[in-house]
Design an enzyme around this catalytic site. Structure first.
Site, PDB file in Angstrom:
ATOM      1  N   LEU A  36       0.812  -1.214   0.000  1.00 46.91           N
ATOM      2  CA  LEU A  36       0.000   0.000   0.000  1.00 46.91           C
ATOM      3  C   LEU A  36       0.845   1.264   0.000  1.00 46.91           C
ATOM      4  O   LEU A  36       0.394   2.316  -0.452  1.00 46.91           O
ATOM      5  CB  LEU A  36      -0.947   0.017   1.204  1.00 46.91           C
ATOM      6  CG  LEU A  36      -2.136  -0.939   1.110  1.00 46.91           C
ATOM      7  CD1 LEU A  36      -2.923  -0.923   2.417  1.00 46.91           C
ATOM      8  CD2 LEU A  36      -3.037  -0.596  -0.066  1.00 46.91           C
ATOM      9  N   GLU A  37       2.070   1.176   0.485  1.00 45.03           N
ATOM     10  CA  GLU A  37       2.945   2.346   0.528  1.00 45.03           C
ATOM     11  C   GLU A  37       3.714   2.577  -0.775  1.00 45.03           C
ATOM     12  O   GLU A  37       4.296   3.636  -0.970  1.00 45.03           O
ATOM     13  CB  GLU A  37       3.931   2.231   1.694  1.00 45.03           C
ATOM     14  CG  GLU A  37       3.312   2.392   3.061  1.00 45.03           C
ATOM     15  CD  GLU A  37       2.552   1.153   3.537  1.00 45.03           C
ATOM     16  OE1 GLU A  37       1.556   1.325   4.270  1.00 45.03           O
ATOM     17  OE2 GLU A  37       2.942   0.028   3.179  1.00 45.03           O
TER      18      GLU A  37
ATOM     19  N   CYS B 260       4.758  -8.317  -3.105  1.00 45.89           N
ATOM     20  CA  CYS B 260       4.011  -9.568  -3.183  1.00 45.89           C
ATOM     21  C   CYS B 260       2.899  -9.549  -2.152  1.00 45.89           C
ATOM     22  O   CYS B 260       3.132  -9.254  -0.972  1.00 45.89           O
ATOM     23  CB  CYS B 260       4.957 -10.745  -2.935  1.00 45.89           C
ATOM     24  SG  CYS B 260       4.142 -12.348  -2.995  1.00 45.89           S
ATOM     25  N   VAL B 261       1.698  -9.889  -2.604  1.00 46.97           N
ATOM     26  CA  VAL B 261       0.541 -10.002  -1.725  1.00 46.97           C
ATOM     27  C   VAL B 261      -0.002 -11.417  -1.903  1.00 46.97           C
ATOM     28  O   VAL B 261      -0.360 -11.809  -3.018  1.00 46.97           O
ATOM     29  CB  VAL B 261      -0.539  -8.954  -2.076  1.00 46.97           C
ATOM     30  CG1 VAL B 261      -1.694  -9.030  -1.082  1.00 46.97           C
ATOM     31  CG2 VAL B 261       0.055  -7.549  -2.120  1.00 46.97           C
ATOM     32  N   ILE B 262      -0.026 -12.168  -0.813  1.00 46.34           N
ATOM     33  CA  ILE B 262      -0.513 -13.550  -0.848  1.00 46.34           C
ATOM     34  C   ILE B 262      -1.837 -13.624  -0.099  1.00 46.34           C
ATOM     35  O   ILE B 262      -1.953 -13.119   1.020  1.00 46.34           O
ATOM     36  CB  ILE B 262       0.518 -14.516  -0.231  1.00 46.34           C
ATOM     37  CG1 ILE B 262       1.828 -14.463  -1.026  1.00 46.34           C
ATOM     38  CG2 ILE B 262      -0.032 -15.944  -0.191  1.00 46.34           C
ATOM     39  CD1 ILE B 262       2.959 -15.300  -0.447  1.00 46.34           C
TER      40      ILE B 262
ATOM     41  N   THR C  69      -8.271 -13.494   5.654  1.00 48.54           N
ATOM     42  CA  THR C  69      -9.151 -12.338   5.801  1.00 48.54           C
ATOM     43  C   THR C  69      -9.261 -11.577   4.489  1.00 48.54           C
ATOM     44  O   THR C  69      -8.592 -11.897   3.510  1.00 48.54           O
ATOM     45  CB  THR C  69      -8.607 -11.375   6.890  1.00 48.54           C
ATOM     46  OG1 THR C  69      -7.393 -10.782   6.401  1.00 48.54           O
ATOM     47  CG2 THR C  69      -8.342 -12.109   8.196  1.00 48.54           C
TER      48      THR C  69
ATOM     49  N   HIS D  45      -8.106  -8.711   3.919  1.00 49.28           N
ATOM     50  CA  HIS D  45      -6.971  -7.792   3.785  1.00 49.28           C
ATOM     51  C   HIS D  45      -6.311  -7.929   2.407  1.00 49.28           C
ATOM     52  O   HIS D  45      -5.919  -6.935   1.804  1.00 49.28           O
ATOM     53  CB  HIS D  45      -5.959  -8.056   4.906  1.00 49.28           C
ATOM     54  CG  HIS D  45      -4.804  -7.113   4.905  1.00 49.28           C
ATOM     55  ND1 HIS D  45      -4.936  -5.774   5.214  1.00 49.28           N
ATOM     56  CD2 HIS D  45      -3.489  -7.309   4.626  1.00 49.28           C
ATOM     57  CE1 HIS D  45      -3.751  -5.195   5.134  1.00 49.28           C
ATOM     58  NE2 HIS D  45      -2.862  -6.093   4.767  1.00 49.28           N
TER      59      HIS D  45
ATOM     60  N   ASN E  33       4.258  -2.254 -13.112  1.00 48.61           N
ATOM     61  CA  ASN E  33       3.671  -2.858 -11.916  1.00 48.61           C
ATOM     62  C   ASN E  33       4.132  -4.304 -11.770  1.00 48.61           C
ATOM     63  O   ASN E  33       3.706  -5.184 -12.508  1.00 48.61           O
ATOM     64  CB  ASN E  33       2.148  -2.793 -11.968  1.00 48.61           C
ATOM     65  CG  ASN E  33       1.493  -3.304 -10.697  1.00 48.61           C
ATOM     66  OD1 ASN E  33       2.166  -3.827  -9.806  1.00 48.61           O
ATOM     67  ND2 ASN E  33       0.189  -3.151 -10.607  1.00 48.61           N
TER      68      ASN E  33
ATOM     69  N   ARG F   6       6.423 -17.007 -10.152  1.00 51.32           N
ATOM     70  CA  ARG F   6       6.301 -15.777 -10.926  1.00 51.32           C
ATOM     71  C   ARG F   6       7.509 -14.859 -10.765  1.00 51.32           C
ATOM     72  O   ARG F   6       7.849 -14.106 -11.658  1.00 51.32           O
ATOM     73  CB  ARG F   6       5.021 -15.049 -10.537  1.00 51.32           C
ATOM     74  CG  ARG F   6       3.795 -15.724 -11.125  1.00 51.32           C
ATOM     75  CD  ARG F   6       2.506 -15.337 -10.412  1.00 51.32           C
ATOM     76  NE  ARG F   6       1.346 -15.924 -11.060  1.00 51.32           N
ATOM     77  CZ  ARG F   6       0.990 -17.197 -10.977  1.00 51.32           C
ATOM     78  NH1 ARG F   6       1.721 -18.048 -10.284  1.00 51.32           N
ATOM     79  NH2 ARG F   6      -0.083 -17.644 -11.592  1.00 51.32           N
TER      80      ARG F   6
END
Length: 151
Positions: free
Chosen positions: A52-53, A73-75, A79, A81, A105, A119
């Site tokens: 997010l930053e 990386c977002v896994i 939740t 989130h 990106n 990836r």
């Protein structure tokens, strides 16, 4: 590899990295750096706490660099989130791009760690390298049309 653009004056590119999953992001950085070195650009790196930053850091540095590569990386977890971070970071990067900031990106949004590693691998899918190429291609477009305006 796709043909890389060439520049008269080497542009400066800032890699903006969220190292939350350090093994994965190190691979993303390696892949992006390999591509950028082949394109003979000036490379800088800054780390931020999370995905997010990344857009905020890019906006803060936007007057100082020609282009940017967003890496993180977002896994998916248990939740919602994941959905918030994935959607909002992507939305903010798209908004910055529409403002004319050249951003590749490379924030991975995946279901599990194995997908992230696959990836990120520079000798595999090399999403870091792909993000670097995207940034360079956008810079090429910006330079092409700014030259036409001055002709």
């Amino acid at each position: 590899m796709k043909k890389l653009p060439s520049f008269v004056d080497p542009p400066s590119i800032l890699l903006v990295v969220s190292p939350y999953y350090e093994t994965v992001t190190n691979q993303l950085v390696e892949g992006a750096t390999q591509v950028l070195k082949k394109a003979n650009v000036k490379i800088n790196l800054v780390e931020v706490p999370g995905a997010l930053e990344i857009p905020t850091a890019i906006r803060l540095a936007s007057k100082h660099f020609s282009g940017f590569v967003a890496l993180g990386c977002v896994i998916r977890g248990e939740t919602s989130h994941y959905d918030t971070v994935s959607n909002e970071s992507s939305r903010a990067l798209s908004y910055l791009g529409l403002e004319g900031i050249c951003i590749g990106n490379g924030i991975l949004t995946v279901e599990n760690y194995e997908q992230a590693v696959s990836r990120a691998d520079p000798s595999g899918q090399n999403k870091g390298g792909s993000a670097a190429i995207a940034s360079l291609k956008l810079l090429e477009i910006r330079y092409k049309f700014s030259q036409k305006q001055s002709d």
